[in-house]
Structure formats: structure tokens, C-alpha cells
Motif scaffolding. Structure first.
Motif, PDB file in Angstrom:
ATOM      1  N   VAL A  97      72.301 -61.689  86.983  1.00 26.68           N
ATOM      2  CA  VAL A  97      71.824 -61.910  85.715  1.00 26.68           C
ATOM      3  C   VAL A  97      70.273 -62.995  85.345  1.00 26.68           C
ATOM      4  CG1 VAL A  97      74.132 -60.600  84.584  1.00 26.68           C
ATOM      5  CG2 VAL A  97      73.722 -63.506  85.543  1.00 26.68           C
ATOM      6  N   PRO A  98      70.174 -62.423  83.746  1.00 25.34           N
ATOM      7  CA  PRO A  98      68.765 -63.774  84.203  1.00 25.34           C
ATOM      8  C   PRO A  98      69.420 -65.618  83.421  1.00 25.34           C
ATOM      9  CG  PRO A  98      68.698 -62.235  82.221  1.00 25.34           C
ATOM     10  CD  PRO A  98      70.140 -61.805  83.274  1.00 25.34           C
ATOM     11  N   GLY A  99      70.323 -65.582  84.736  1.00 29.13           N
ATOM     12  CA  GLY A  99      70.051 -67.023  84.567  1.00 29.13           C
ATOM     13  C   GLY A  99      71.379 -67.133  84.481  1.00 29.13           C
ATOM     14  N   GLY A 100      72.295 -68.872  84.593  1.00 23.54           N
ATOM     15  CA  GLY A 100      73.339 -68.737  84.990  1.00 23.54           C
ATOM     16  C   GLY A 100      74.031 -68.411  83.297  1.00 23.54           C
ATOM     17  N   LYS A 101      73.863 -69.220  82.458  1.00 18.15           N
ATOM     18  CA  LYS A 101      74.100 -68.578  80.893  1.00 18.15           C
ATOM     19  C   LYS A 101      74.730 -68.000  80.662  1.00 18.15           C
ATOM     20  CE  LYS A 101      72.376 -72.252  77.894  1.00 18.15           C
ATOM     21  NZ  LYS A 101      71.162 -72.769  77.473  1.00 18.15           N
ATOM     22  N   MET A 247      67.180 -66.731  87.073  1.00 19.30           N
ATOM     23  CA  MET A 247      68.557 -65.546  88.502  1.00 19.30           C
ATOM     24  C   MET A 247      69.781 -66.888  88.117  1.00 19.30           C
ATOM     25  SD  MET A 247      67.381 -63.907  90.060  1.00 19.30           S
ATOM     26  CE  MET A 247      67.814 -64.013  92.042  1.00 19.30           C
ATOM     27  N   GLY A 248      70.642 -66.115  88.251  1.00 16.67           N
ATOM     28  CA  GLY A 248      72.275 -66.137  88.456  1.00 16.67           C
ATOM     29  C   GLY A 248      73.060 -65.588  88.715  1.00 16.67           C
ATOM     30  N   TYR A 249      74.154 -65.179  88.746  1.00 17.76           N
ATOM     31  CA  TYR A 249      74.879 -63.981  89.055  1.00 17.76           C
ATOM     32  C   TYR A 249      76.654 -64.312  88.958  1.00 17.76           C
ATOM     33  CZ  TYR A 249      76.356 -66.937  93.569  1.00 17.76           C
ATOM     34  OH  TYR A 249      76.781 -67.702  93.933  1.00 17.76           O
ATOM     35  N   GLY A 250      77.852 -64.264  88.451  1.00 17.18           N
ATOM     36  CA  GLY A 250      78.733 -63.656  88.324  1.00 17.18           C
ATOM     37  C   GLY A 250      79.033 -63.166  89.441  1.00 17.18           C
ATOM     38  N   VAL A 251      81.090 -63.643  90.044  1.00 21.02           N
ATOM     39  CA  VAL A 251      81.326 -62.995  90.805  1.00 21.02           C
ATOM     40  C   VAL A 251      82.899 -63.010  90.254  1.00 21.02           C
ATOM     41  CG1 VAL A 251      82.782 -63.020  92.681  1.00 21.02           C
ATOM     42  CG2 VAL A 251      80.368 -64.224  93.115  1.00 21.02           C
ATOM     43  N   VAL A 271      67.677 -58.415  85.836  1.00 20.19           N
ATOM     44  CA  VAL A 271      66.695 -59.214  85.895  1.00 20.19           C
ATOM     45  C   VAL A 271      65.147 -58.908  86.353  1.00 20.19           C
ATOM     46  CG1 VAL A 271      66.617 -62.036  87.312  1.00 20.19           C
ATOM     47  CG2 VAL A 271      68.827 -60.461  86.522  1.00 20.19           C
ATOM     48  N   ASN A 272      64.041 -59.205  85.608  1.00 17.23           N
ATOM     49  CA  ASN A 272      62.894 -59.304  87.142  1.00 17.23           C
ATOM     50  C   ASN A 272      62.931 -59.034  87.938  1.00 17.23           C
ATOM     51  OD1 ASN A 272      60.608 -60.991  88.521  1.00 17.23           O
ATOM     52  ND2 ASN A 272      60.327 -61.234  85.953  1.00 17.23           N
ATOM     53  N   ALA A 273      62.246 -58.240  88.872  1.00 15.36           N
ATOM     54  CA  ALA A 273      62.123 -57.948  89.851  1.00 15.36           C
ATOM     55  C   ALA A 273      61.815 -58.541  90.451  1.00 15.36           C
ATOM     56  CB  ALA A 273      61.692 -56.202  90.310  1.00 15.36           C
TER      57      ALA A 273
END
Ligand code: PLP
Length: 388
Positions: A97-101, A247-251, A271-273
Motif C-alpha cells: 500500500v502507499p505507506g505504512g499509514k 511504500m508500505g505493506y500489511g500482512v 501503488v505507483n508502479a
């Protein structure tokens, strides 16, 4: 007359951005401002990471990608989780996702509604409380205690759980305190959660790579008993000095990954490629820049903690992680907001009042040491002069 939803009036903000704007305005007006307010590394993204994005753009990666991320970036995250947390995760559970937030926003919106209660650290990252209120849920603060180096008492946290508790948010290493929750408290908390199977957990581990004094970050992901109700939040912003790349991600638990993807499709599509290709290079490439940055932070941490403790009215715990110091300023006789204002206006030092991180932050200031050693020393000298 136009009329917005009631929920809009519940939405808070992140004061750090306001302080940043004010500090920048003062700097534009010719004042010499040292910014110890900002929560982002003062380092550049490693060149090989930038190069990977440039290459991706030149190679024509200009279109939409799959909503949860291109397969290669999800696989790279899975490999990284195996490497740093020793846990095998199927890439299908990873949503980039676009950032941790964004993982935070999605998780809170997924569980929050009127009548639901959500536990969150206080003082803590202000967006937790803001989005909990926005969702209509009731925010229930988990008090972080200075005499525990801003950790918590697991028994006390478990005592806050009610039949209405839907989600418990944890953050270690923490913003704004730099606190690190010790393994025994996490063990006790996880054991106790067995009695509350209705509670999901959001573990914000965005500072996971920044710990000091040989202390280890304990990831909630390493507890298999939480697998079906744990959402892990991490990302590239802090570790690789990539805050602006988003740039962030969730599991996510298997049962929630599809919902998180649906939220992504409704919200930002993907997210932006090119940033995703940069993200792969960051995870798979050399890690020496991360090590160098963390050791620079460690050195500055010693400077700032020593310096803050020498200022009349300040006393500062030694933070175990992240890049923040959170001194107690009660003996100055000023409240956090007034001192924040005076430091900026009279000493030219931007900091953030503890109250920006929740009511329990009164009596504290947040200092970010993501600034050069020279600037930190100069700022400490100015504050010392102002308060002596
Ligand atoms: C505890 C915590 N979680 C999440 C974030 C958000 O990170 P990002 O910039 O990747 O959205 C921050 C940023 O300051 C943070 O301090």
C-alpha cells in the motif's frame, strides 16, 4: 448550504506537519531554525533503489499493477519476513500500500464502528486515535509508562479488554517515545489474548530495524497463535529513507487479505508502479545503508539523551528504538505546548509537544534525532541557554 458527514468533525491530524509548516515559514522569513520535529530520516534513499525506479520507468512500467502489488514485490516482502522475523508468510497475505499509514487506516476502518472499542497506545502515533474516532469506534488508551521506559504492563492492557473490544493496536519500537516493549510483556500479552479470541491485533512495526544497545525487536508475527487475527504493519519509509515514495505493506490474516485488497481497489487502485520496483531493490539489495543509518542514529541518540538530561527541568529516558527522544519537561513549570512554542519562537528549535500524541503526552516533548550531530548539539545549546 453543503453539508459534510458528522464523521468529518471527528477526524484529527498529525501536528508534526503543522509544526513543519510553521518551521519552514519561519526559515523562509530568515530565521535560523533547527528542525528536531520531523519524523523522517535525514538520509537519502540508497542510489541502487533510486536506480531501480528509473529503470522501471524507462522499461515502460507506467500502468496499473495488481491492487495488492506486483507478485515480485509481495514475494520480496515474504522473503524479507523470513529473513528478519524468521516467519514464513504466503505472499497472498501481503498487501502493498502507499505507506505504512494505509494499513493502519484500513485495519481501523475494517473493525471500527459505533459501539466498538479499539485499544491504542497513548502517547502514540496520533493517527490511531484520529482514525478510531473517524470510524465511529471508541478509542481506549493503553497508557505507556515512563518508569517502564514507555512500555506497558501487559496485565493492565488485558484488563482494558471488554466484550466490545475489536482491535488492539501495538507499536514497538514506538513513536513518539522511542520505547521498546520487552519480550516478557509481549509474551504475557499474547498468553492473555488466548482468553479474548474476539480481539484482533494491529502491530505497527514500522521501526522494526531501529533498535539499540543490543536490544531485539520482538515481532508479533512470531506468535503462531495470533496468525488468524494479527495484522502486521511495516514498510519502506523509515528503514530505507523512503518516506516520500509511499511504500508500505500489511500482512493480513488469510480471512482479511481480500477485504484489505478491496479497500485498496476502492481507494488507490495500486501503488505507483516504479516505486514497487524500487521497493524490491531495497529489500533484495545491499543493506549496508540501513546499518550505517542506524549506527548514525545510535551515536546521535547518545548525544541527545546526554544533552537533554543536562538541561534544567528536563529528564530523559534512554530510548531503545526508533529515532525519537521523549524527555519529561514537567520540572520546567511549563506545559508541553507552551514550551514547544517558546523553543521554536525564541530558540529556533522545532520540537513536538507530547500532547500531539494524546492526552498522556502532557509534560513531555518529542525530539527527533533524524538531524546531524552538529545541529543536535547546536539545538541543545540553544535550549540550555533559553532555560538556564
Ligand atoms: C508509528 C508509525 N506508524 C506509521 C507511520 C507511517 O509511515 P508512512 O510514512 O510509511 O505512512 C509512522 C510515520 O511517522 C509512524 O511513526
Amino acid at each position: 448550504m453543503i453539508k459534510t458527514s458528522k464523521r468529518m468533525s471527528q477526524l484529527g491530524t498529525e501536528t508534526a506537519f503543522e509544526v513543519l509548516a510553521r518551521a519552514e515559514a519561519l526559515a523562509r522569513a530568515g530565521k535560523d531554525i533547527i528542525n528536531l520535529g520531523i519524523g523522517q530520516p535525514d538520509f537519502k534513499t540508497p542510489p541502487h533503489v533510486v536506480e531501480a525506479a528509473v529503470k522501471a520507468l524507462k522499461a515502460g512500467h507506467h500502468g496499473y499493477t495488481p491492487a495488492p502489488g506486483i507478485p515480485a514485490v509481495r514475494e520480496a516482502v515474504a522473503a524479507d519476513l523470513e529473513k528478519h522475523r524468521g516467519v514464513s508468510v504466503h505472499p497472498d497475505r501481503i498487501v502493498v500500500v502507499p505507506g505504512g499509514k494505509v494499513t493502519m487506516f484500513f485495519a481501523i476502518m475494517m473493525f471500527g464502528e459505533p459501539g466498538a472499542e479499539i485499544l491504542y497506545p497513548n502517547p502514540g502515533f496520533p493517527i490511531y486515535e484520529s482514525v478510531i474516532r473517524f470510524s465511529g469506534a471508541t478509542p481506549v488508551p493503553i497508557p505507556l509508562m515512563e518508569d517502564r521506559d514507555f512500555s506497558f504492563d501487559a496485565g493492565q492492557v488485558l484488563g482494558l479488554v471488554t466484550p466490545n473490544t475489536r482491535l488492539m493496536i501495538l507499536n514497538s519500537p514506538a513513536n513518539p517515545t522511542g520505547g521498546l516493549v520487552p519480550a516478557e510483556q509481549i509474551d504475557q500479552l499474547v498468553r492473555g489474548l488466548a482468553d479474548h479470541p474476539h480481539v484482533a491485533v494491529l502491530s505497527d512495526e514500522i521501526y522494526s530495524r531501529m533498535t539499540y544497545d543490543g536490544k531485539q525487536h520482538v515481532s508479533l508475527l512470531t506468535y503462531p497463535e495470533l496468525k488468524d487475527r494479527l495484522i502486521l504493519l511495516d514498510g519502506w519509509s523509515k528503514t530505507y529513507a523512503m518516506t516520500g515514495w509511499r511504500m508500505g505493506y500489511g500482512v493480513w490474516p488469510e480471512s482479511l487479505a481480500e477485504g484489505a485488497t478491496r479497500l485498496a481497489i476502492n481507494c488507490h487502485s495500486c501503488v505507483n508502479a516504479a516505486a514497487q520496483y524500487a521497493g524490491i531493490a531495497a529489500l533484495e539489495g545491499p543493506q549496508d545503508s540501513v546499518d550505517a543509518m542506524v549506527s548514525a542514529f545510535d551515536e546521535r541518540r547518545n548525544v541527545i539523551v546526554g544533552g537533554l538530561n543536562a538541561i534544567p527541568g528536563f529528564s530523559c529516558r534512554r530510548p531503545g528504538g526508533a529515532f525519537y527522544a521523549f524527555p519529561n519537561i514537567k520540572q520546567t513549570g511549563m506545559d508541553a505546548q507552551s514550551l514547544q512554542r517558546r523553543l521554536l519562537d525564541e530558540a529556533g528549535v522545532a520540537t513536538i509537544a507530547g500532547t500531539s500524541f494524546g492526552a498522556f503526552g502532557e509534560g513531555y516533548l518529542r525530539f527527533s534525532y533524524a538531524n546531524s550531530r552538529e545541529n543536535i548539539e547546536k539545538a541543545l545549546e540553544r535550549i540550555g541557554k533559553l532555560l538556564t
